[in-house]
Every structure is written in C-alpha cells, then in structure tokens.
Write an enzyme that holds these catalytic residues in place. Sequence first.
Site, PDB file in Angstrom:
ATOM      1  N   HIS A  37       1.105  -1.186   0.095  1.00  0.00           N
ATOM      2  CA  HIS A  37       0.066  -0.013  -0.046  1.00  0.00           C
ATOM      3  C   HIS A  37       1.054   1.110   0.085  1.00  0.00           C
ATOM      4  O   HIS A  37       0.706   2.165  -0.790  1.00  0.00           O
ATOM      5  CB  HIS A  37      -0.858  -0.221   1.314  1.00  0.00           C
ATOM      6  CG  HIS A  37      -1.720   1.263   1.335  1.00  0.00           C
ATOM      7  ND1 HIS A  37      -2.974   1.134   0.993  1.00  0.00           N
ATOM      8  CD2 HIS A  37      -1.417   2.248   1.670  1.00  0.00           C
ATOM      9  CE1 HIS A  37      -3.482   2.537   1.300  1.00  0.00           C
ATOM     10  NE2 HIS A  37      -2.477   3.110   1.812  1.00  0.00           N
ATOM     11  N   GLU A  38       1.918   1.378   0.947  1.00  0.00           N
ATOM     12  CA  GLU A  38       2.677   2.376   1.129  1.00  0.00           C
ATOM     13  C   GLU A  38       3.552   2.624  -0.130  1.00  0.00           C
ATOM     14  O   GLU A  38       3.747   3.843  -0.719  1.00  0.00           O
ATOM     15  CB  GLU A  38       3.689   2.548   2.324  1.00  0.00           C
ATOM     16  CG  GLU A  38       2.667   2.280   3.627  1.00  0.00           C
ATOM     17  CD  GLU A  38       1.658   3.278   3.825  1.00  0.00           C
ATOM     18  OE1 GLU A  38       1.745   4.467   3.092  1.00  0.00           O
ATOM     19  OE2 GLU A  38       0.509   3.159   4.681  1.00  0.00           O
ATOM     20  N   HIS A  51       1.911   4.419  -3.142  1.00  0.00           N
ATOM     21  CA  HIS A  51       1.680   5.909  -2.695  1.00  0.00           C
ATOM     22  C   HIS A  51       2.791   6.395  -3.528  1.00  0.00           C
ATOM     23  O   HIS A  51       2.773   7.551  -3.991  1.00  0.00           O
ATOM     24  CB  HIS A  51       1.670   6.013  -1.613  1.00  0.00           C
ATOM     25  CG  HIS A  51       0.396   6.303  -0.489  1.00  0.00           C
ATOM     26  ND1 HIS A  51      -0.793   7.100  -1.316  1.00  0.00           N
ATOM     27  CD2 HIS A  51      -0.251   5.630   0.158  1.00  0.00           C
ATOM     28  CE1 HIS A  51      -1.724   6.977  -0.550  1.00  0.00           C
ATOM     29  NE2 HIS A  51      -1.676   6.279   0.556  1.00  0.00           N
TER      30      HIS A  51
END
Length: 162
Positions: A138-139, A142
């Site tokens: 997820h990170e 980003h």
Amino acid sequence: MKTLADLVLLGDPRLYEVCEPVTEADLPLVAGWVADLHQVMQEVRARYGFGRGIAAPQLGLMKRLVYLHLDGRSHVLLNPELSECSPAMFELWDDCMCFPNLLVRVQRHEAVTVTYRDAQWQPQRWPVQGAVAELLQHECDHLDGILCTMRALDAQSFRWRP
C-alpha cells in the site's frame, strides 16, 4: 511541524504523481520529515483509530520515503523497492489516511521482500508477509502515484466506514 490539517486528501493531484528518490544529500532533512510523518500518523490514530504506516506524498512531500510504526518500533524506508512478490494473493478491505472513512476491497501478495536504505543510508533487505507485506504494498504504491481505489477488485468493492 505538520499536523492532520496538512494531510493530502483524495482528489489532490499530488497523490497521483511518481515521487523522486531520496538522495544522500537529503539525509539532513530526513529526521524532520519522519517527525512530521509520525506526528500526523499519531493524529490519524487518535481521530480515526487506524494507521500503521504513511508515505511522504501523503503530506505533499514528493520523495520516496515510507514511515512505519509497528508494535512500538519505527521503521524508516528510503527508496523502498518491492521484489520477490509471492504468487499467492489474499483479499482485504484496505484503508488509507487520505480518505479515512472509505474502505476498498483489494488483492495483495501474501509475501514480499523490500530493499531500501535506512535513515543512516545503509542498504537493508526485509522479507515480510501477511499484514506487513500488505502495508508495504500500500505505502509503496503511494510512491508511484497509485491509490488503493485504483486497485479495487470491482465497482462494488467500496464501503463507507462510519
């Protein structure tokens, strides 16, 4: 010091940009960046009850920096790269600080390996699985301008969290 008011929210064009690498010349700035990331994460935890990791672009800092706070330990990942992604996948309801009331059903690899530089610019390799593997995917998304909304399984994979 950055606060929750500085959190970049869904729709802001910066969330869709690819971040620049952190350079060795940036190292004197890293501690301040991490303090800001930690502060905002703590405010999100206090207000919304979640938050294990945050990426620099979520505060408008367009650098390849991820900060995790897991089990009382902080992890600073500079220029993280994912590899050795397991073929085995799992589904989950993902959340994001940039849209804290929205959950998105996504699919993630069960295990990954992340290579990165730590805050002392030392190379690191960290094989992870399960919840931490999902969090890192997820990170790191980003950092490439990818939101979990873009990874939704289908048009019905959205849920509002009261």
